[in-house]
Design a protein around this motif. Structure first.
Motif, PDB file in Angstrom:
ATOM      1  N   GLU A   1      -0.439  -0.348  -0.101  1.00 16.25           N
ATOM      2  CA  GLU A   1       0.249   0.544   0.850  1.00 16.25           C
ATOM      3  C   GLU A   1       1.658   0.871   0.366  1.00 16.25           C
ATOM      4  O   GLU A   1       2.090   2.028   0.422  1.00 16.25           O
TER       5      GLU A   1
ATOM      6  N   THR B   1       1.610   3.202  -2.636  1.00 17.75           N
ATOM      7  CA  THR B   1       1.308   4.564  -2.188  1.00 17.75           C
ATOM      8  C   THR B   1       2.541   5.194  -1.535  1.00 17.75           C
ATOM      9  O   THR B   1       2.872   6.352  -1.814  1.00 17.75           O
ATOM     10  N   ALA B   2       3.218   4.427  -0.695  1.00 14.03           N
ATOM     11  CA  ALA B   2       4.425   4.936  -0.035  1.00 14.03           C
ATOM     12  C   ALA B   2       5.498   5.277  -1.058  1.00 14.03           C
ATOM     13  O   ALA B   2       6.191   6.294  -0.933  1.00 14.03           O
TER      14      ALA B   2
ATOM     15  N   VAL C   1       5.036   6.132  -4.229  1.00 16.27           N
ATOM     16  CA  VAL C   1       4.624   7.341  -4.958  1.00 16.27           C
ATOM     17  C   VAL C   1       4.862   8.577  -4.099  1.00 16.27           C
ATOM     18  O   VAL C   1       5.388   9.591  -4.572  1.00 16.27           O
ATOM     19  N   ASN C   2       4.515   8.497  -2.819  1.00 16.87           N
ATOM     20  CA  ASN C   2       4.723   9.625  -1.909  1.00 16.87           C
ATOM     21  C   ASN C   2       6.204   9.934  -1.708  1.00 16.87           C
ATOM     22  O   ASN C   2       6.583  11.088  -1.538  1.00 16.87           O
ATOM     23  N   GLU C   3       7.024   8.889  -1.727  1.00 18.33           N
ATOM     24  CA  GLU C   3       8.473   9.061  -1.561  1.00 18.33           C
ATOM     25  C   GLU C   3       9.075   9.837  -2.737  1.00 18.33           C
ATOM     26  O   GLU C   3      10.004  10.616  -2.581  1.00 18.33           O
ATOM     27  N   LYS C   4       8.518   9.635  -3.922  1.00 19.70           N
ATOM     28  CA  LYS C   4       9.045  10.292  -5.118  1.00 19.70           C
ATOM     29  C   LYS C   4       8.641  11.751  -5.202  1.00 19.70           C
ATOM     30  O   LYS C   4       9.218  12.522  -5.972  1.00 19.70           O
ATOM     31  N   LYS C   5       7.613  12.145  -4.440  1.00 19.48           N
ATOM     32  CA  LYS C   5       7.120  13.528  -4.491  1.00 19.48           C
ATOM     33  C   LYS C   5       8.063  14.471  -3.798  1.00 19.48           C
ATOM     34  O   LYS C   5       8.789  14.231  -2.946  1.00 19.48           O
TER      35      LYS C   5
END
Length: 172
Positions: A162, A165-166, A168-172
């Motif tokens: 989790e 994933t968070a 990776v999503n934060e870097k987008k």
């Protein structure tokens, strides 16, 4: 979070990343503790067993067991402390051996360790009550520990996934 100013040097950028990484690691550990405590609460049939289990489970058994040494080494440390009249240190060593035995699913070793611990524990001490609870319910404690450690492994893996994933999503 914030952004690193354009004029920030590489050192400031690394520091910001290290701080963010530290925050994520702390958040991950907090989530794991909360989830595993909930699971222990579900597994323990009453408050007395919950309290004893909470104190007789290892936080990170894979690395702790290696650092603590063999049961013989742990007992030796406890015996040395007992011989010096250092009952609190002896009790801590014997209880550590019980924790390792519970993790390793060895009821005989746990019983031996708890008997040694009881020999140096003041009967009015809270630890005497927990030792007695563990001894009286040893088979159940061993089963609860097995389920707890299995759950902890799963929860740790899920939480790490989790958080990854968070991140990776934060870097987008």
């Amino acid at each position: 979070m914030g952004t690193v100013p354009a004029d920030a040097g590489p050192q400031e950028s690394r520091t910001e990343e290290a701080l963010a990484e530290g925050r994520l690691e702390n958040e991950k550990e907090t989530k794991i503790i909360e989830k595993t405590n909930e699971r222990l609460r579900d597994l323990a049939p009453n408050d007395e067993i919950y309290e004893a289990m909470e104190n007789f489970l290892l936080g990170d058994p894979e690395s702790q067991v290696q650092l603590l040494g063999t049961p013989e080494e742990i007992v030796e440390k406890g015996d040395e402390a007992k011989d010096k009249g250092e009952d609190l240190i002896a009790r801590a060593q014997y209880e550590t051996m019980a924790k390792v035995a519970i993790y390793k699913q060895d009821p005989e070793l746990a019983r031996k360790a708890l008997e040694l611990a009881a020999s140096v524990t003041n009967p009015a001490d809270r630890h005497a009550r927990m030792q007695k609870t563990i001894m009286t319910n040893l088979d159940q404690i061993i089963r609860i520990a097995r389920d707890y450690y299995r759950t902890k492994e799963r929860i740790t893996a899920e939480t790490e996934a989790e958080m990854t994933t968070a991140k990776v999503n934060e870097k987008k």
